[in-house]
Motif scaffolding. Sequence first.
Motif, short mmCIF file in Angstrom:
data_model
loop_
_atom_site.label_atom_id
_atom_site.label_comp_id
_atom_site.label_asym_id
_atom_site.label_seq_id
_atom_site.Cartn_x
_atom_site.Cartn_y
_atom_site.Cartn_z
N ILE A 6 0.85 -1.19 0.00
CA ILE A 6 0.00 0.00 0.00
C ILE A 6 0.88 1.24 0.00
O ILE A 6 1.80 1.36 0.81
CB ILE A 6 -0.90 0.02 1.24
CG1 ILE A 6 -1.71 -1.26 1.33
CG2 ILE A 6 -1.83 1.22 1.22
CD1 ILE A 6 -2.37 -1.46 2.67
N LYS A 7 0.62 2.13 -0.91
CA LYS A 7 1.42 3.36 -0.99
C LYS A 7 0.70 4.49 -0.26
O LYS A 7 -0.36 4.94 -0.70
CB LYS A 7 1.68 3.71 -2.46
CG LYS A 7 2.59 2.70 -3.16
CD LYS A 7 2.90 3.12 -4.57
CE LYS A 7 3.85 2.14 -5.24
NZ LYS A 7 4.17 2.52 -6.63
N SER A 62 -1.25 11.96 -6.50
CA SER A 62 -2.43 11.10 -6.50
C SER A 62 -2.34 9.99 -7.54
O SER A 62 -3.04 8.98 -7.44
CB SER A 62 -3.70 11.93 -6.74
OG SER A 62 -3.72 12.46 -8.05
N ASN A 65 0.04 7.11 -5.54
CA ASN A 65 -0.26 6.67 -4.18
C ASN A 65 -1.68 6.15 -4.05
O ASN A 65 -2.56 6.52 -4.82
CB ASN A 65 -0.05 7.82 -3.18
CG ASN A 65 1.41 8.17 -3.00
OD1 ASN A 65 2.17 7.42 -2.41
ND2 ASN A 65 1.80 9.33 -3.50
N ASP A 66 -1.89 5.29 -3.05
CA ASP A 66 -3.24 4.84 -2.72
C ASP A 66 -3.91 5.80 -1.75
O ASP A 66 -5.12 6.02 -1.82
CB ASP A 66 -3.19 3.45 -2.07
CG ASP A 66 -2.57 2.41 -2.99
OD1 ASP A 66 -3.15 2.20 -4.07
OD2 ASP A 66 -1.53 1.84 -2.65
N GLN A 145 -11.75 11.93 -3.46
CA GLN A 145 -11.05 11.03 -4.37
C GLN A 145 -10.45 11.84 -5.50
O GLN A 145 -11.09 12.73 -6.06
CB GLN A 145 -12.04 10.01 -4.94
CG GLN A 145 -11.40 8.89 -5.73
CD GLN A 145 -11.00 7.70 -4.87
OE1 GLN A 145 -11.41 7.62 -3.72
NE2 GLN A 145 -10.20 6.79 -5.40
N ASP A 148 -7.11 7.51 -8.63
CA ASP A 148 -7.46 6.33 -7.84
C ASP A 148 -6.96 6.45 -6.40
O ASP A 148 -6.81 5.45 -5.70
CB ASP A 148 -6.85 5.06 -8.46
CG ASP A 148 -7.54 4.71 -9.77
OD1 ASP A 148 -8.76 4.92 -9.87
OD2 ASP A 148 -6.85 4.23 -10.69
N CYS A 149 -6.72 7.66 -5.97
CA CYS A 149 -6.14 7.92 -4.65
C CYS A 149 -7.17 8.58 -3.73
O CYS A 149 -7.92 9.46 -4.16
CB CYS A 149 -4.92 8.81 -4.81
SG CYS A 149 -4.06 9.21 -3.29
N ARG A 176 -10.65 0.73 4.22
CA ARG A 176 -10.22 0.65 2.82
C ARG A 176 -9.29 -0.53 2.58
O ARG A 176 -9.28 -1.15 1.52
CB ARG A 176 -9.54 1.97 2.45
CG ARG A 176 -9.36 2.21 0.96
CD ARG A 176 -8.88 3.64 0.73
NE ARG A 176 -8.63 3.91 -0.66
CZ ARG A 176 -9.53 4.31 -1.55
NH1 ARG A 176 -10.78 4.48 -1.16
NH2 ARG A 176 -9.21 4.56 -2.81
N PHE A 177 -8.48 -0.84 3.60
CA PHE A 177 -7.52 -1.95 3.49
C PHE A 177 -7.65 -2.85 4.71
O PHE A 177 -6.81 -2.81 5.62
CB PHE A 177 -6.09 -1.42 3.37
CG PHE A 177 -5.88 -0.53 2.19
CD1 PHE A 177 -5.73 -1.07 0.92
CD2 PHE A 177 -5.83 0.86 2.33
CE1 PHE A 177 -5.53 -0.25 -0.19
CE2 PHE A 177 -5.64 1.68 1.23
CZ PHE A 177 -5.48 1.13 -0.03
#
Length: 404
Positions: A6-7, A62, A65-66, A145, A148-149, A176-177
């Motif tokens: 994950i970034k 953006s 990175n996530d 948003q 995709d970040c 989210r994760f």
Amino acid sequence: MTCNNIKIEMLSTGDEVLYGQIVDTNAAWLSEFLFQEGFLITSRFTTGDNLQQLIATLQERSLVNDILIVNGGLGPTSDDLCAQAAALANNEILVLNQQWLLEMERYFSSRGLTMPASNQKQAMLPQSATVINNPIGTACGFKMQLNDCMLFFTPGVPSEFKEMIRTSIMSEIKLRFPKVEKSLCYRLTTMGRTESDLATEIEAKLDIPEDIVIGYRAAMPIIELKLTAPQHKKNAMDKLWLELRELVKDNLLYEGGITYHNENGLAKVVSGLLNEKNLTMTVIEQQSAGMISYQLFECDAPVVKSEVVPLLTTEPKDYLLNALTKTKADIALGLVNFKEKNSQFMLIIATMKQVLEFNLKYIGRKQNRQTEQRILATIALDALRRYLLDRSIIGPNVWLEVLE
């Protein structure tokens, strides 16, 4: 999924941060906090108060990175540009958020004040943004948003920033994760060997498994060693940890995680030993200029007297014994009679039954005054730690010579 996949980046904003006029403590705090929650900051970025640069940075970061946590730039003044930059970066307009406007009006009225017109700017948010509550200030956070970040915008005031991360943003990241594997981190702190010397011996003598990383943090005179690995490597980590600890045992100051991970770690250990043994102490210091006492006071050590003295004309041993008599303390620690010309000094640990005196010389490279004081304070605290543990008082130290 591991946290390494994950970034997560922190983007700190503001000319005062970019030009070094203030220290970015928020970034350091966030890295440590996220790690304890099982996530790693993969990069940090800093930019100033320039609208076009902010827009370009948000668009660029953006894309790679996530999660992007943006800090600062949410105040009511003309140089607070983050909301406007976020809107323009996503081809949006700013709209007045009535919910937050009412919150700010309540904030001021509860204090018997009228909200200044300039604060309305803090309720102007990008069209797609969702408010993140700020329970202790007027700058709301918001999330949106971009590409995709997921971007989280936070105030720069440390207390507000930390509260928002703890109470709102962390839960959003976990949602989210949800299947991230936590990382393990084992730490120990040493003194008396160089970073290159430690690294050479560690790499030569230890078999370091794949996915376990050994890191080094040098802050003269200490070097912190850190093992980091995914949770599933715990057994291998535990084995390597025991081997590492044995390898550096003669120079080990203390070991532990977040509890001791600060500049007062050694003082915390000494304070714990003094309180455990129900011993009080007095501290007499010269060149360290009160740094020993300050660190002990910060850790609730039972210090009954602290004194900074000039070069002593009386016998140092007698001075400390006299201080013991007057204060009725159990132990006196003295770091006195420092000689600028050759960096010699005396370290004394005294009780009414025993006096231990050491003539020492610092033989490392010349340091600035503050670093020199920190070195001397660490040497003295380690000597006291060793005394309380019934070990040899002066440990092996490449920067220290014991004189006859």
